[in-house]
Design an enzyme around this catalytic site. Sequence first.
Site, PDB file in Angstrom:
ATOM      1  N   GLY A  17       0.803  -1.222   0.000  1.00 27.80           N
ATOM      2  CA  GLY A  17       0.000   0.000   0.000  1.00 27.80           C
ATOM      3  C   GLY A  17       0.829   1.262   0.000  1.00 27.80           C
ATOM      4  O   GLY A  17       0.577   2.187  -0.779  1.00 27.80           O
ATOM      5  N   ARG A  35       8.395 -26.767   6.067  1.00 25.28           N
ATOM      6  CA  ARG A  35       7.520 -26.212   7.099  1.00 25.28           C
ATOM      7  C   ARG A  35       6.284 -27.032   7.381  1.00 25.28           C
ATOM      8  O   ARG A  35       5.953 -27.309   8.525  1.00 25.28           O
ATOM      9  CB  ARG A  35       7.026 -24.830   6.638  1.00 25.28           C
ATOM     10  CG  ARG A  35       8.054 -23.792   6.731  1.00 25.28           C
ATOM     11  CD  ARG A  35       7.475 -22.485   6.257  1.00 25.28           C
ATOM     12  NE  ARG A  35       8.513 -21.478   6.393  1.00 25.28           N
ATOM     13  CZ  ARG A  35       8.344 -20.216   6.095  1.00 25.28           C
ATOM     14  NH1 ARG A  35       7.191 -19.792   5.645  1.00 25.28           N
ATOM     15  NH2 ARG A  35       9.318 -19.366   6.246  1.00 25.28           N
TER      16      ARG A  35
END
Lengths: 227, 247, 682
Positions: free
Chosen positions: C85, C371
């Site tokens: 952003g 993971r």
Amino acid sequence: MTGARAARTTIALKLGMAVSGFIFLGFVLAHMYGNLKAFAGQEAFNEYAHHLRELGEPMLPHEGALWIIRLGLILSLVVHVACAVALWRRAARARTTRYVVKKNTGVTRASLMMRWGGVTIFVFLVWHLLNFTIGKVNPQGGATDDPYLLMVDTFEVWWMTVIYLVAMLALGAHLHHGIWSAAQTLGWTGTAAKRQRAKTFGFVVALIVSVGFSLVPLAVLAGIITK
Amino acid sequence: MNLTLKIWRQPDASSAGAMHTYELSDVSPDMSFLEMLDVLNEQLNEKGEEPIAFDSDCREGICGTCGLMINGDAHGPEVTTTCQLHMRSFKDGETITIEPWRSDAFPVVKDLIVDRSAFDRIIQQGGYISVNTGSAPEAHSVPVPRDDALRAFNVATCIGCGACVAACPNGSASLFMGAKITHLGELPQGQPERDTRVVNMVAQHDHEGFGGCTNIGACTAACPKEIPLDVISQLNKDLRTAIKHGH
Amino acid sequence: MSHDSHDMDMPDTVTSTEASASGSLDGDYDDAAGYYTPGAPLFDTKAPDVPIAERWQTRKFEARLVNPANRRKLSIIIVGTGLAGASAAATLGEAGYRVKSFCYQDSPRRAHSIAAQGGINAAKNYKEDGDSVHRLFYDTVKGGDYRSRESNVYRLAEVSTNIIDQCVAQGVPFAREYGGLLDNRSFGGVQVSRTFYARGQTGQQLLIGAYQALERQVAAGTVETFTRHEMLELITVDGKARGIVARDMVTGAIETHLADVVVLASGGYGNVFYLSTNAMGCNVTAAWRAHRKGAFMANPCYTQIHPTCIPVSGSHQSKLTLMSESLRNDGRIWVPKNQADCDKDPREIPEEDRDYYLERIYPSFGNLVPRDIASRAAKNVCDEGRGVGPEVDGVRRGVYLDFSAAIERLGKKGITEKYDNLFDMYERITGENPFEVPMRIYPAVHYVMGGLWVDYDLQSTIPGLFVTGEANFSDHGANRLGASALMQGLADGYFVLPHTIRDYLADGPFEEITEDHPAVVEARESVKSRIDHFLSVNGTRSVDSYHRELGNIMWEYCGMERTETGLKKAIDLIRSLKDDFYRNVKVLGSAETLNQSLEKAGRVADFFELGELMCIDALNRRESCGGHFRGESQTEDGEALRHDDEYAYVAAWEWAGEDSIPVLHKEDLVYTAIEMKQRSYK
């Protein structure tokens, strides 16, 4: 270009304090040196005091150099006090609601005493000038035209010595923080090592000045320096 | 653990506030300080009393959102952020006083929340290097000595939490400013705007109503990222140089 | 946003080179039947039909230009000030558009991108170790387990190099070598060193760079920032995004902000699990409100779970803290063999009573398995009752990560040099010294790959609504590689969106909309009535208690391992919990002041709906893929099994209304520049 924009900042005020502070430091060191002449006896001391008035002659009139120094010191005082007052007021406005509980972790006592310590020194300065320079008051009612005798008469009075010693303690504390603070303000302490050096220097000089000034009155009181 | 909490409550910016006392029991030493306040809030909500408003976001010590004055220390007794402070740093039966940052440049918004937008406005006045997107030269075209880059990084770790201001007896934001001045001033890319940056940022700092620095050092002691006082020296030096250059 | 991402990912050993895995489906499953309506297929129409390496250049050229004089007349709303952003706001401001930037935090600098630790990938090939745009592209697609759109990923790899140039010019203090040039490290198990880093605070440094660029534009007057503002509704007029309704979180004012185009850079929704490594305020509301207005939500069930987080210490826990996965390089993971030993001092448990389960099950990779495998294995042993650490709600959720062997080998000094700050952080949080007692770790939700569906232009299914960063779905497929989240956020904001958005804005100036337009009034009123509802229920339970319960459901049934029965149960539980929430929540205070309970109520309300959709998406996807595991889809030895023949598509869900089931649109994933492979770690 914003003209004098930088000169109107709080940092410029601090620079003013730092420079005027260093001028005072030079003065107190010289003054202390002169005071220590008391250990050399009446003649040497009075000679020194007299010489101050003749400094620069014949290029300058009698007491000319002395007055230049005095004006410089007065100007420094005005700058130092004016900047201090401005910063003090700013600080007061920056926190109008106080903390209920506030610690000062990691802070030296000296650094927190700068303002009231400064006021103390100022009050002492007025007292001191009345005592020795402008008013020339001999608390024992003796001679006032002989600097050496005036000094010895003064410090033979114990409470005069106490006032003096308290002031020297305040001066020492003021210099202890003030010297390192001035170095920091002038931007000389950009590394941890330099910062430590400046702090050590400040402490040592403060110690020398306060002890150096205290020696003479203590010596008088102890009967080492006599009439 | 059982605690007595004295907490500043203030409904909004324009109302007066006061300290309120709460008793909290069964506090686990493994709780973070903010989780302890969460538990208190849950109990207040239960009782129909509005929970205490306080700021926090990442809760891992990096976003800089949280910040409370705890028993007179900014972020409490440890060198860390409030969110990373744990209750094992306190004693059973202790009374803990919790206040918002006190600075007129950080007005209280509600309870323990303050408005730190003054920091953003200081950055707006020059806390950047002007480079439009796409106009950057190849990254390797300007080598940066490793030590300079390291120093720039070390001071760029400032999280803008405001603890320096909160702890400073003068309410100065010099450590915050100095960190940014030093970060950008250490890098070759930061040189062209160096003079204007420092002058404009300091002017804005003063305009916001922060106090002037008197080199007390409470800021660096409170800083959770341990930003050193060197940066204020650098800030002063840069300003002095800018004066010399006629700014 | 992301954190450190030492994703020990995807070894190059592959068992199958065919698009489909060996164990194909026995029949046609439709686990989610009854939970959704099939919809029309979906296509990305924006990527030019040219070879992959030419697509972005072609698109940039074809995207129409906006005259600099006209830019001032065009307005852009950007929600979120993280990497995606803030970089977009700065760049579009520099270009001369009128930008309004919104964030819920008190400053744009606090967005959660700031917490990313590890680094940022870029195909600079400074090490001359064989890296290239194509290799970064290849690694990212493979890391995403072939569930991302190749055009987008290729572009990401392509612009990655510009990001580094831009950030260095901004003064981002990346780590450097003695010669003054940038240092790189190998990250996430890839075989090239392409990760740029600033100690363990890369996200912070990149975000501050973007934030400063943003504030520079604020000073220049091109960007206006609205801090402590939360977007609560998207305004659409004639099917186009034309603004937002936001609440000023200080005054409570409900504000209408109109613009020609809206960009959502509002981050991920990992907080649907209540406990995650996300910041407390991270939420789905901006994205979810857009979803309800017609933006499709893609692959919502794709969640990344990180194995090395500090375990939960009690029911008071508010968030989880990640520790670098690099710890697994030297630590050995184990639990006691016998349940009876679980509350013992670990140092008193003899070697023969310890189960080094990863080393036992995966002898070749051991503690360095990816993971998802490490995470799932930890959950399994804890579910068996062999977890360690404090009992929370009757279960010990933690496994030991033991450095005693490494300390013996490298010495305390060697370990300190390597992991010092991590050991300190662990001790600060847990109060235990990992030099003396083994660390305890447990997996935690960390990042979501799912998000609003976007085309090659990053435009959602609502014209004029663009979505960037973690909020969109596009680049990471079913699993994100370490050091890629930062890359994607900045690629989108600095280098992609500013080009693609101009093609849309070139149609401007757009019809003037006023605040009394019926669609605007309707949006504003719906926000007000929602707020009024929360404040008027006056029930008995706090918002947090509902959030925590929702999180437990999500973690239990839509977390590391999902099954048909579990997911169906979860959907029922969520629906009834949501019902109860609307009838029994207790929000005190008023709407006219700062009210944190009220803020949370709105967010949790949206999490309920999102959570349900995540479960439906997971239910539909009867395959194990990337970061998630479906119990019904495993090989004979219990490994993840992907089904490329059935599920090589993006599941894009359309909101069909409050009382309707969602519509599923499938975008087939077609790989022209890469071949699908199945992974194996045995």
